[in-house]
Design a protein around this motif. Structure first.
Motif, short mmCIF file in Angstrom:
data_model
loop_
_atom_site.label_atom_id
_atom_site.label_comp_id
_atom_site.label_asym_id
_atom_site.label_seq_id
_atom_site.Cartn_x
_atom_site.Cartn_y
_atom_site.Cartn_z
N LEU A 154 0.83 -1.20 0.00
CA LEU A 154 0.00 0.00 0.00
C LEU A 154 0.87 1.26 0.00
N ARG A 155 1.96 1.23 0.74
CA ARG A 155 2.89 2.36 0.74
C ARG A 155 3.50 2.56 -0.65
N LEU A 156 3.94 1.46 -1.25
CA LEU A 156 4.55 1.56 -2.58
C LEU A 156 3.56 2.09 -3.62
N ALA A 157 2.30 1.72 -3.46
CA ALA A 157 1.29 2.20 -4.41
C ALA A 157 1.17 3.72 -4.36
N LYS B 151 3.03 9.21 -6.71
CA LYS B 151 3.74 10.46 -6.47
C LYS B 151 4.91 10.62 -7.44
N LEU B 152 5.62 9.52 -7.68
CA LEU B 152 6.74 9.56 -8.62
C LEU B 152 6.28 9.90 -10.03
N ALA C 53 0.20 13.02 -7.21
CA ALA C 53 0.23 12.98 -5.75
C ALA C 53 -1.15 12.90 -5.13
N GLY C 54 -2.19 13.20 -5.89
CA GLY C 54 -3.55 13.15 -5.37
C GLY C 54 -4.10 11.74 -5.25
N ALA D 93 -11.51 9.09 -9.95
CA ALA D 93 -10.43 8.16 -10.27
C ALA D 93 -9.06 8.76 -9.98
N GLU D 94 -8.95 10.06 -10.14
CA GLU D 94 -7.66 10.73 -9.95
C GLU D 94 -7.22 10.76 -8.48
N THR D 95 -8.10 10.27 -7.57
CA THR D 95 -7.75 10.24 -6.14
C THR D 95 -7.45 8.82 -5.65
N VAL D 96 -7.63 7.82 -6.50
CA VAL D 96 -7.51 6.42 -6.07
C VAL D 96 -6.14 5.86 -6.45
N ALA D 97 -5.42 5.33 -5.46
CA ALA D 97 -4.10 4.75 -5.71
C ALA D 97 -4.18 3.30 -6.14
N ALA D 98 -4.98 2.50 -5.43
CA ALA D 98 -4.96 1.06 -5.70
C ALA D 98 -6.24 0.39 -5.22
N PHE D 99 -6.51 -0.74 -5.85
CA PHE D 99 -7.54 -1.67 -5.39
C PHE D 99 -6.81 -2.91 -4.90
N ILE D 100 -7.11 -3.37 -3.67
CA ILE D 100 -6.46 -4.55 -3.13
C ILE D 100 -7.50 -5.64 -2.91
N MET D 101 -7.16 -6.88 -3.30
CA MET D 101 -8.10 -7.99 -3.13
C MET D 101 -7.36 -9.31 -3.01
N GLU D 102 -7.99 -10.26 -2.34
CA GLU D 102 -7.54 -11.64 -2.34
C GLU D 102 -8.17 -12.34 -3.55
#
Length: 453
Positions: free
Chosen positions: A128-131, A136-137, A141-142, A218-227
């Motif tokens: 989650l941190r890397l996402a 940002k890179l 950043a949003g 969408a411009e505020t979402v970094a990632a979706f996480i799922m099993e």
């Protein structure tokens, strides 16, 4: 073990320690079973009772309790280099070899880099941190929000707990991290759409994701996480269209897809990874548990090429990984993982998981027909199954704690250790389990259910 030793353990059981995922008072009132030995797929308690471990430790002892190559690798590494840090400036030979092996193992998933952790919750936290850092890179950043599934489980660290979709792991510790939102899980037995067709339910859940992305922006979402198959939430396998649909939506909106494969990686679904089972390539994958067969605390975040390129091309210094653990890349853990990977591939445990999983699945179907208190059985994808118990099939009323506790106890006394989670009995035996062992598990469960039917 002497009787004096056994008495000491029983007298002090749950008196001086708190158990994870348990109420301290309940552990004192109902002392946990004390396991003192393990061999093959069987465990032995303090009274000498031997049972088939239908829990597989905690989803992690894929190779059983007698995997000599892994134990020998740990002993050899302890004798040569018991520890050294891999923080900037130093490394060790075992972790370099392991990273090369993991790149090859996960090549079909498109994953080319590894970041080592101490376990599953660590791996989720890092991913989650890397996402966030990835976006940002790239000058976005949003993109700081995370989306996940209700009923999903992603560990107990703050970020992981924030994306967890089960209130049992959240409410006592709220407020958690802001910016985490959940959509309905493709859970055919219980869902807000009252939809029982898996394909249709998958589409409804995907539509809910699209709606949530539109609402959040969408411009505020970094990632979706799922099993790929929800585990601790009650073994909820989605329709085959679901994870590919998630991948398409994430691609369309520039959102990273994180596969939490702490449970499903290394063969448990009958495929080498849960993502591969559904034909999906994630951007980041969280692994742990079976990576060392549970013999050493260890984990890894696997990183896709397109994500790695962004970090490795950075010249600003902002691509530096500001996350890590004292035991990241521990040489003993790395040595264990190397041996475990070799045995995992040599034994082709995914094939046995598929075969024995089919046997277990068929047996559970017969049990459902036999007992009215079985509301639902789930699984059918390797050695991941659940039996949901209800007191009223029509109303789907969850069975009470006392009754399911009796099912568990009688099953244990009849030869199998099961796991209770809410009103679910979860079955996740080692991937080396045999045909006769599966029949023992089914027979023990049958005895447990018969005791309360």
């Amino acid at each position: 073990m002497t009787q004096q030793d056994a008495n000491f353990l029983k007298e002090n059981n749950a008196r001086h320690l708190w158990h994870p995922m348990a109420h301290p008072a309940d552990s004192i009132a109902n002392p946990p079973d004390i396991i003192v030995e393990g061999h093959g797929v069987r465990i032995v308690d303090v009274d000498g009772r031997e049972t088939v471990d239908a829990v597989g430790g905690l989803w992690n002892v894929n190779l059983g309790y007698s995997c000599e190559p892994v134990k020998q690798a740990i002993a050899d590494q302890l004798g040569r280099l018991p520890y050294y840090s891999i923080f900037r400036g130093t490394s060790n030979d075992a972790v370099i070899e392991l990273s090369t092996m993991l790149r090859e193992f996960f090549a079909p998933d498109g994953l080319v880099r590894a970041f080592f952790t101490s376990g599953g919750s660590d791996s989720v936290e890092v991913s989650l941190r890397l996402a966030r850092q990835y976006h940002k890179l790239r000058g976005e950043a949003g993109r700081i929000k995370f989306l996940s599934l209700k009923k999903g489980y992603h560990g107990t660290h703050t970020l992981g707990a924030s994306v967890n979709g089960n209130a049992n792991f959240r409410t006592a510790y709220e407020p958690l991290m802001p910016g985490c939102f959940h959509i309905p899980a493709p859970y055919t037995y219980r869902n807000p759409f009252d939809e029982t067709d898996p394909a249709r339910l998958a589409q409804l859940c995907l539509a809910a994701l699209e709606d949530e992305i539109a609402f959040q922006g969408a411009e505020t979402v970094a990632a979706f996480i799922m099993e790929p198959v929800l585990g601790a939430g009650g073994v909820i396998p989605p329709h085959e269209s679901f994870m590919p649909g998630i991948r398409q939506i994430c691609d369309r909106h520039g959102i990273l897809l994180i596969a939490d494969e702490v449970i499903t990686a290394f063969g448990r679904t009958g495929s080498w990874s849960g993502s591969r089972h559904w034909g999906v390539r994630p951007d980041l994958m969280c692994t742990a548990k079976a990576i060392t067969n549970g013999y050493f605390p260890f984990g890894a975040v696997m990183i896709a090429d397109q994500v790695a390129e962004v970090f490795e091309a950075d010249r600003s210094g902002k691509g530096s990984i500001g996350s890590g653990y004292t035991y990241s890349g521990h040489p003993v853990g790395a040595a264990a993982a190397i041996a475990c990977l070799r045995e995992t591939e040599r034994l082709q445990v995914k094939d046995n998981a598929a075969a024995r999983g089919a046997q277990l699945w068929a047996g559970l179907g017969r049990i459902k027909e036999k007992y009215g208190l079985v509301g639902d059985v789930r699984g059918g994808h390797g050695l991941m199954c659940a039996v949901e118990l209800v007191s009223d099939r029509d109303a789907k009323t969850p069975i009470d704690k006392k009754t399911i506790g009796k099912v568990h106890r009688v099953a244990y006394e009849s030869g199998a250790m099961l796991r209770v989670s809410g009103n679910n009995i979860i079955l996740s035996p080692p991937l080396v389990v045999g045909e006769a062992d599966v029949e023992i598990i089914l027979s023990a469960l049958d005895a447990g259910l018969a005791s309360v039917a």
